[in-house]
Design an enzyme around this catalytic site. Structure first.
Site: not given
Ligand SMILES: NC(=O)c1ccc[n+]([C@@H]2O[C@H](COP(=O)([O-])OP(=O)(O)OC[C@H]3O[C@@H](n4cnc5c(N)ncnc54)[C@H](OP(=O)(O)O)[C@@H]3O)[C@@H](O)[C@H]2O)c1
Length: 299
Positions: A13, A101, A125, A129
């Site tokens: 995202v 989520t 998880y 959240k």
């Molecule tokens: N993915 C799904 O299916 C899903 C479903 C429901 C809700 N959501 C929610 O939607 C939102 C966006 O999800 P997404 O899928 O875009 O997530 P994502 O692709 O997993 O990206 C999460 C980002 O957080 C960064 N991050 C995590 N720990 C960190 C730290 N200690 N320091 C700096 N950066 C850190 C990661 O960095 P790195 O790239 O360096 O690791 C990554 O770029 C989140 O709140 C997630 O919970 C996602």
């Protein structure tokens, strides 16, 4: 001009938000190379330096199964960090956009979940959240708390990429058919976010828009139906595969045990956000073909 800080800019995202948020103001992007978000002193120093009017937090600990054995790590990013951001926003009258989520719900309901439904996460998880959500609300900051689900993009790790890889390498495989939700593209989440923020910035009563919303694609599918659709679209795009959608078998989640239990009903009712912001959210199938093409191009 408004100052916007984006955390998690390298995620699914976060990456998409980098295209649309600059339409709203001066954007500072922050990935892990700039600030380790588990270091709260560094986070606070970064916020003091940038002094944002809007914080968009797309960072998260998203390893759902790993969280079962690393709950503290999940809590640190999905709750403790969120509390730091929310308290900062409350203290400086800034807005916080934060994502949550479908996994905050237990999935026992027979209908799509409304924002007002009681949360009851089934896994670590989801607990982290849900606690992050509570920290946002308790801080009293102005916020858009956007619950989304089943996010996919050409970037990062996600179900769509896994299915494409399986279809390229296997002549048949099985997918769970008794969990239902809305596959939602990261670009849709980013577009919704930017449209909503635009209205917040141009509203005569922005506080009235502060709240929790379901930011998911319209319609729903089981993982099995989603996988079949992905493979049939991939076939239509001429992507060379080892099987077709007819070679995918439906199984129940009891036949595919995972460390973390997932809700059977992950459907989120998205009518509140459509009505509050006068936006039209398309069906989950709309972005699939485009994303598949991007996946193939990126290899
Ligand atoms: N993915 C799904 O299916 C899903 C479903 C429901 C809700 N959501 C929610 O939607 C939102 C966006 O999800 P997404 O899928 O875009 O997530 P994502 O692709 O997993 O990206 C999460 C980002 O957080 C960064 N991050 C995590 N720990 C960190 C730290 N200690 N320091 C700096 N950066 C850190 C990661 O960095 P790195 O790239 O360096 O690791 C990554 O770029 C989140 O709140 C997630 O919970 C996602």
């Amino acid at each position: 001009m408004k100052k916007i800080v984006l955390f998690g800019s390298n995620g699914q995202v976060g990456w998409e938000l980098q295209s649309s948020l600059p339409l709203l103001g001066n954007l500072a992007v922050c990935d892990r190379s700039k600030v380790d978000l588990s270091d709260f002193d560094a986070v606070s120093a970064y916020l003091e330096q940038e002094r944002p009017d809007i914080i968009v937090n797309a960072a998260a600990y998203n390893a759902v199964d790993q969280a079962e054995t690393s709950e503290e790590d999940a809590q640190r990013i999905n709750h403790d960090l969120v509390k730091v951001l929310a308290d900062y926003a409350a203290g400086k009258s800034a807005w916080l956009v934060h994502y949550s989520t479908d996994y905050v719900f237990d999935g026992a309901s027979e209908r799509p979940y409304a924002e007002t439904d009681v949360t009851n996460p089934l896994n670590a998880y989801g607990r982290s959240k849900a606690q992050g959500e509570q920290a946002v609300v308790a801080s009293g900051c102005n916020h858009l708390l956007l619950r989304t689900s089943w996010v996919y993009s050409a970037r990062g790790r996600n179900f769509a990429k896994t299915i494409l890889r399986l279809a390229e390498t296997k002549t048949e495989f099985s997918v769970v058919d008794d969990q239902t939700g809305a596959p939602t593209s990261a670009s849709l989440v980013a577009d919704i976010t930017t449209l909503c923020l635009y209205q917040v910035l141009n509203s005569s009563n922005p506080e009235a828009l502060s709240g929790t919303y379901h930011a998911v694609a319209s319609g729903h599918a089981s993982w099995y139906e989603y996988a079949r659709y992905l493979v049939s679209e991939a076939v239509g795009l001429g992507i060379p595969l080892s099987c077709t959608e007819h070679d995918i078998r439906a199984v129940s989640c009891s036949e595919y045990p995972t460390k973390a239990v997932r809700p059977k009903n992950s459907r989120l009712d998205n009518s509140k956000i459509q009505n509050a912001f006068n936006i039209c959210i398309p069906d989950w199938k709309i972005n699939i073909k485009r994303t598949l093409s991007d996946m193939v191009r990126q290899g």
